[in-house]
Design a protein around this motif. Structure first.
Motif, PDB file in Angstrom:
ATOM      1  N   LEU A  93      10.238  11.374   6.577  1.00 30.94           N
ATOM      2  CA  LEU A  93       9.861  10.484   7.681  1.00 30.94           C
ATOM      3  C   LEU A  93       9.898   9.019   7.254  1.00 30.94           C
ATOM      4  O   LEU A  93      10.320   8.153   8.018  1.00 30.94           O
ATOM      5  N   GLN A  94       9.470   8.751   6.030  1.00 28.06           N
ATOM      6  CA  GLN A  94       9.457   7.362   5.562  1.00 28.06           C
ATOM      7  C   GLN A  94      10.857   6.800   5.344  1.00 28.06           C
ATOM      8  O   GLN A  94      11.032   5.594   5.343  1.00 28.06           O
ATOM      9  N   HIS A  95      11.825   7.667   5.168  1.00 29.74           N
ATOM     10  CA  HIS A  95      13.182   7.207   4.926  1.00 29.74           C
ATOM     11  C   HIS A  95      14.060   7.234   6.174  1.00 29.74           C
ATOM     12  O   HIS A  95      15.263   6.963   6.088  1.00 29.74           O
ATOM     13  N   LEU A  96      13.471   7.547   7.312  1.00 35.75           N
ATOM     14  CA  LEU A  96      14.223   7.508   8.563  1.00 35.75           C
ATOM     15  C   LEU A  96      14.526   6.058   8.939  1.00 35.75           C
ATOM     16  O   LEU A  96      13.722   5.159   8.666  1.00 35.75           O
ATOM     17  N   VAL A 101      12.180   6.639  13.942  1.00 36.70           N
ATOM     18  CA  VAL A 101      10.799   6.980  13.599  1.00 36.70           C
ATOM     19  C   VAL A 101      10.049   7.350  14.876  1.00 36.70           C
ATOM     20  O   VAL A 101      10.116   6.630  15.869  1.00 36.70           O
ATOM     21  N   PRO A 102       9.337   8.498  14.876  1.00 37.44           N
ATOM     22  CA  PRO A 102       8.565   8.886  16.063  1.00 37.44           C
ATOM     23  C   PRO A 102       7.509   7.829  16.385  1.00 37.44           C
ATOM     24  O   PRO A 102       7.013   7.141  15.497  1.00 37.44           O
ATOM     25  N   SER A 103       7.174   7.736  17.650  1.00 40.90           N
ATOM     26  CA  SER A 103       6.159   6.754  18.047  1.00 40.90           C
ATOM     27  C   SER A 103       4.780   7.231  17.611  1.00 40.90           C
ATOM     28  O   SER A 103       4.543   8.417  17.413  1.00 40.90           O
ATOM     29  N   SER A 128       4.401  10.822  13.031  1.00 42.53           N
ATOM     30  CA  SER A 128       4.161   9.697  13.925  1.00 42.53           C
ATOM     31  C   SER A 128       4.519   8.435  13.182  1.00 42.53           C
ATOM     32  O   SER A 128       4.802   8.458  11.982  1.00 42.53           O
ATOM     33  N   GLY A 129       4.491   7.339  13.887  1.00 49.56           N
ATOM     34  CA  GLY A 129       4.841   6.066  13.293  1.00 49.56           C
ATOM     35  C   GLY A 129       3.953   5.724  12.112  1.00 49.56           C
ATOM     36  O   GLY A 129       4.403   5.131  11.135  1.00 49.56           O
TER      37      GLY A 129
END
Length: 175
Positions: A93-96, A101-103, A128-129
């Protein structure tokens, strides 16, 4: 000479790593730096504590029956496997890219109060964000990346423990 890789010593090492990891998270990251853990961080901590709980039981009682050792090993492996999978998802998720990135949604407390447990798991793993935000780094690694490295090392320790459990069978078959 004391052998460091005995069954009990490896279990003590897992307990020690749990205490160090949780102390780092609670006292340094939360209390000293004032960082609030996101839902994925909380799930990683739960996995680490499960591993530590099973390792503590194994270290305290040092069971001799192989079935009991395997059962404790499986519980410990399930905990650290869970933590590793969650950490890997968190790193992903951190590398998207920023646009993927999802809200941010409501907090974990709200989800636990209002949603069925299966839906809570689904929402947490969707991320999530807040889970994609890098709040602190050490040597260029974010907290989830550091966690993933630690958890991977602990998985290798689990392989050593499994070898300690099944080695007597292998030696008996070779003899």
């Amino acid at each position: 000479m004391l052998q460091l890789t005995t069954y009990r010593n490896l279990q003590i090492f897992l307990v020690l790593m749990t205490v160090i990891g949780m102390s780092f998270a609670l006292f340094f990251l939360q209390r000293h730096l004032g960082l609030t853990p996101c839902p994925l961080c909380i799930f990683q901590r739960i996995g680490l504590m499960i591993m530590g709980g099973f390792a503590l039981i194994a270290a305290l009682f040092n069971p001799k029956p192989m079935a009991v050792r395997l059962l404790l090993w499986l519980g410990s492996l399930a905990g650290i496997g869970w933590a590793t999978a969650v950490a890997a998802r968190h790193v992903w998720l951190q590398h998207l890219p920023a646009d993927q990135v999802p809200s941010c949604g409501p907090g974990l407390d709200y989800w636990l109060d209002t949603l069925p447990m299966l839906q809570v798991f689904k929402e947490v793993f969707a991320g999530s964000g807040e889970c994609a935000t890098v709040d602190w780094t050490f040597m260029g690694l974010s907290i989830p990346e550091q966690s993933l490295i630690l958890f991977s090392v602990l998985l290798v320790v689990h392989v050593l423990i499994l070898w300690r459990i099944v080695r007597p069978i292998a030696q008996n078959r070779l003899a």
